[in-house]
Design a protein around this motif. Structure first.
Motif, PDB file in Angstrom:
ATOM      1  N   ALA A  79       0.836  -1.207   0.000  1.00 41.27           N
ATOM      2  CA  ALA A  79       0.000   0.000   0.000  1.00 41.27           C
ATOM      3  C   ALA A  79       0.869   1.255   0.000  1.00 41.27           C
ATOM      4  N   ARG A  80       1.974   1.235   0.750  1.00 44.49           N
ATOM      5  CA  ARG A  80       2.879   2.383   0.798  1.00 44.49           C
ATOM      6  C   ARG A  80       3.446   2.693  -0.585  1.00 44.49           C
ATOM      7  N   GLU A  81       3.868   1.668  -1.303  1.00 44.12           N
ATOM      8  CA  GLU A  81       4.415   1.875  -2.642  1.00 44.12           C
ATOM      9  C   GLU A  81       3.330   2.311  -3.622  1.00 44.12           C
ATOM     10  N   ARG A  82       2.146   1.749  -3.485  1.00 43.17           N
ATOM     11  CA  ARG A  82       1.055   2.067  -4.403  1.00 43.17           C
ATOM     12  C   ARG A  82       0.552   3.493  -4.231  1.00 43.17           C
ATOM     13  N   ARG A  83       0.582   3.995  -3.008  1.00 42.18           N
ATOM     14  CA  ARG A  83       0.070   5.340  -2.729  1.00 42.18           C
ATOM     15  C   ARG A  83       1.105   6.432  -2.953  1.00 42.18           C
ATOM     16  N   ASP A  84       2.279   6.102  -3.426  1.00 40.89           N
ATOM     17  CA  ASP A  84       3.342   7.081  -3.666  1.00 40.89           C
ATOM     18  C   ASP A  84       3.331   7.442  -5.145  1.00 40.89           C
ATOM     19  N   ARG A  85       2.932   8.691  -5.461  1.00 41.61           N
ATOM     20  CA  ARG A  85       2.869   9.152  -6.831  1.00 41.61           C
ATOM     21  C   ARG A  85       3.685  10.423  -6.995  1.00 41.61           C
ATOM     22  N   PHE A  86       4.319  10.533  -8.139  1.00 46.81           N
ATOM     23  CA  PHE A  86       5.092  11.718  -8.509  1.00 46.81           C
ATOM     24  C   PHE A  86       4.431  12.297  -9.744  1.00 46.81           C
ATOM     25  N   VAL A  87       4.092  13.589  -9.695  1.00 46.21           N
ATOM     26  CA  VAL A  87       3.318  14.213 -10.759  1.00 46.21           C
ATOM     27  C   VAL A  87       4.112  15.372 -11.352  1.00 46.21           C
ATOM     28  N   VAL A  88       4.154  15.410 -12.674  1.00 49.38           N
ATOM     29  CA  VAL A  88       4.789  16.514 -13.399  1.00 49.38           C
ATOM     30  C   VAL A  88       3.673  17.273 -14.099  1.00 49.38           C
ATOM     31  N   THR A  89       3.588  18.573 -13.843  1.00 51.55           N
ATOM     32  CA  THR A  89       2.608  19.411 -14.527  1.00 51.55           C
ATOM     33  C   THR A  89       3.354  20.467 -15.336  1.00 51.55           C
ATOM     34  N   ASN A  90       2.608  21.303 -16.005  1.00 51.43           N
ATOM     35  CA  ASN A  90       3.240  22.363 -16.782  1.00 51.43           C
ATOM     36  C   ASN A  90       3.745  23.504 -15.906  1.00 51.43           C
ATOM     37  N   MET A  91       3.492  23.474 -14.593  1.00 53.22           N
ATOM     38  CA  MET A  91       3.926  24.535 -13.690  1.00 53.22           C
ATOM     39  C   MET A  91       4.856  24.066 -12.574  1.00 53.22           C
ATOM     40  N   PHE A  94       5.187  17.605  -8.136  1.00 57.96           N
ATOM     41  CA  PHE A  94       4.825  17.323  -6.754  1.00 57.96           C
ATOM     42  C   PHE A  94       4.726  15.833  -6.533  1.00 57.96           C
ATOM     43  N   ARG A  95       4.833  15.469  -5.266  1.00 59.71           N
ATOM     44  CA  ARG A  95       4.789  14.078  -4.846  1.00 59.71           C
ATOM     45  C   ARG A  95       3.735  13.942  -3.762  1.00 59.71           C
ATOM     46  N   ILE A  96       2.871  12.944  -3.932  1.00 61.48           N
ATOM     47  CA  ILE A  96       1.855  12.627  -2.928  1.00 61.48           C
ATOM     48  C   ILE A  96       2.158  11.222  -2.444  1.00 61.48           C
ATOM     49  N   HIS A  97       2.318  11.075  -1.131  1.00 63.81           N
ATOM     50  CA  HIS A  97       2.558   9.741  -0.596  1.00 63.81           C
ATOM     51  C   HIS A  97       1.977   9.632   0.806  1.00 63.81           C
ATOM     52  N   GLY A  98       1.807   8.411   1.241  1.00 65.33           N
ATOM     53  CA  GLY A  98       1.275   8.140   2.564  1.00 65.33           C
ATOM     54  C   GLY A  98       0.058   7.246   2.475  1.00 65.33           C
ATOM     55  N   VAL A  99      -0.063   6.349   3.436  1.00 67.55           N
ATOM     56  CA  VAL A  99      -1.194   5.416   3.439  1.00 67.55           C
ATOM     57  C   VAL A  99      -2.323   5.977   4.299  1.00 67.55           C
ATOM     58  N   LEU A 100      -2.082   6.170   5.562  1.00 69.53           N
ATOM     59  CA  LEU A 100      -3.114   6.721   6.441  1.00 69.53           C
ATOM     60  C   LEU A 100      -3.076   8.241   6.447  1.00 69.53           C
ATOM     61  N   ALA A 101      -1.921   8.802   6.672  1.00 71.13           N
ATOM     62  CA  ALA A 101      -1.726  10.246   6.585  1.00 71.13           C
ATOM     63  C   ALA A 101      -1.110  10.533   5.218  1.00 71.13           C
ATOM     64  N   GLN A 102      -1.562  11.599   4.592  1.00 70.00           N
ATOM     65  CA  GLN A 102      -1.066  11.920   3.256  1.00 70.00           C
ATOM     66  C   GLN A 102      -0.101  13.089   3.328  1.00 70.00           C
ATOM     67  N   HIS A 103       1.014  12.963   2.601  1.00 69.90           N
ATOM     68  CA  HIS A 103       2.029  14.004   2.562  1.00 69.90           C
ATOM     69  C   HIS A 103       2.126  14.527   1.139  1.00 69.90           C
ATOM     70  N   LEU A 104       2.252  15.844   1.013  1.00 71.72           N
ATOM     71  CA  LEU A 104       2.367  16.474  -0.290  1.00 71.72           C
ATOM     72  C   LEU A 104       3.599  17.362  -0.281  1.00 71.72           C
ATOM     73  N   GLN A 140      14.198  20.131   1.413  1.00 68.34           N
ATOM     74  CA  GLN A 140      12.906  20.139   0.751  1.00 68.34           C
ATOM     75  C   GLN A 140      12.301  18.753   0.875  1.00 68.34           C
ATOM     76  N   GLY A 141      10.997  18.681   0.685  1.00 73.84           N
ATOM     77  CA  GLY A 141      10.319  17.399   0.778  1.00 73.84           C
ATOM     78  C   GLY A 141      10.340  16.612  -0.514  1.00 73.84           C
ATOM     79  N   LEU A 142      10.931  17.176  -1.540  1.00 79.04           N
ATOM     80  CA  LEU A 142      10.915  16.559  -2.854  1.00 79.04           C
ATOM     81  C   LEU A 142      12.349  16.443  -3.357  1.00 79.04           C
ATOM     82  N   ARG A 143      13.152  15.683  -2.676  1.00 76.99           N
ATOM     83  CA  ARG A 143      14.555  15.562  -3.053  1.00 76.99           C
ATOM     84  C   ARG A 143      14.817  14.311  -3.878  1.00 76.99           C
TER      85      ARG A 143
END
Length: 174
Positions: A79-91, A94-104, A140-143
């Motif tokens: 679940a930890r690996e599945r809930r970890d996503r890295f997103v690239v946008t045009n601006m 960001f990374r969203i991860h966490g199973v019970l608590a979500q971190h951005l 930073q949280g996105l290293r």
């Protein structure tokens, strides 16, 4: 080149700046190699469950409880690996991860100074790598983003988005 993946994940859509015209360029889930440890743990739990049939009755309860604990650890890791996503946008990225608590963790494209792509030997064979982002901020949280599939293609996609946003200056062709 693959078409960008749509932002169908509700967790991703709610973080987009739609009023500002932010669109998703790429959503990166972990490469399948990131799931090997949880799968092996799940296999170990299954083998322990099978072992309850051959161990003495006095030990079978203890082996069963150990199997349940190992299965729970495997499920949590998956679940930890599945809930970890890295997103690239045009601006930004960001990374969203966490199973019970979500971190951005978010980083605007203008703050990305350097992207290092580490590809260990087994990563080169299996087709994954790890990104290390360098920015002007010390902490930073996105290293580091680990187990990125097709890391060279994704690095080029990020560089392309940065270039199109005009943050690196015009292209010079000699």
């Amino acid at each position: 080149m693959r078409r960008p993946q749509p932002a169908t994940d509700r967790d991703i859509r709610k973080h987009l700046l739609r009023d500002e015209g932010e669109v998703v360029v790429d959503v990166v889930h972990h490469h399948w190699a990131a799931y090997t440890v949880p799968v092996l743990e799940g296999l170990g739990a299954f083998l322990l469950l099978l072992a309850t049939a051959v161990v003495p009755v006095q030990l079978s309860t203890a082996v069963f409880v150990i199997a349940l604990v190992v299965a729970a650890v495997a499920a949590w890791g998956f679940a930890r690996e599945r809930r970890d996503r890295f997103v690239v946008t045009n601006m930004r990225v960001f990374r969203i991860h966490g199973v019970l608590a979500q971190h951005l963790a978010t980083m605007p494209l203008s703050r990305i100074l350097d992207i290092t792509v580490n590809k260990p030997l087994h990563g080169r064979v299996l087709g994954f790598g790890h990104f290390v982002f360098e920015s002007a901020a010390q902490e930073q949280g996105l290293r580091e983003i680990r187990y990125v599939g097709r890391p060279d293609d994704r690095d080029l996609a990020i560089q392309r988005v940065v270039q199109r946003s005009g943050l690196r200056g015009p292209r010079v062709i000699n």
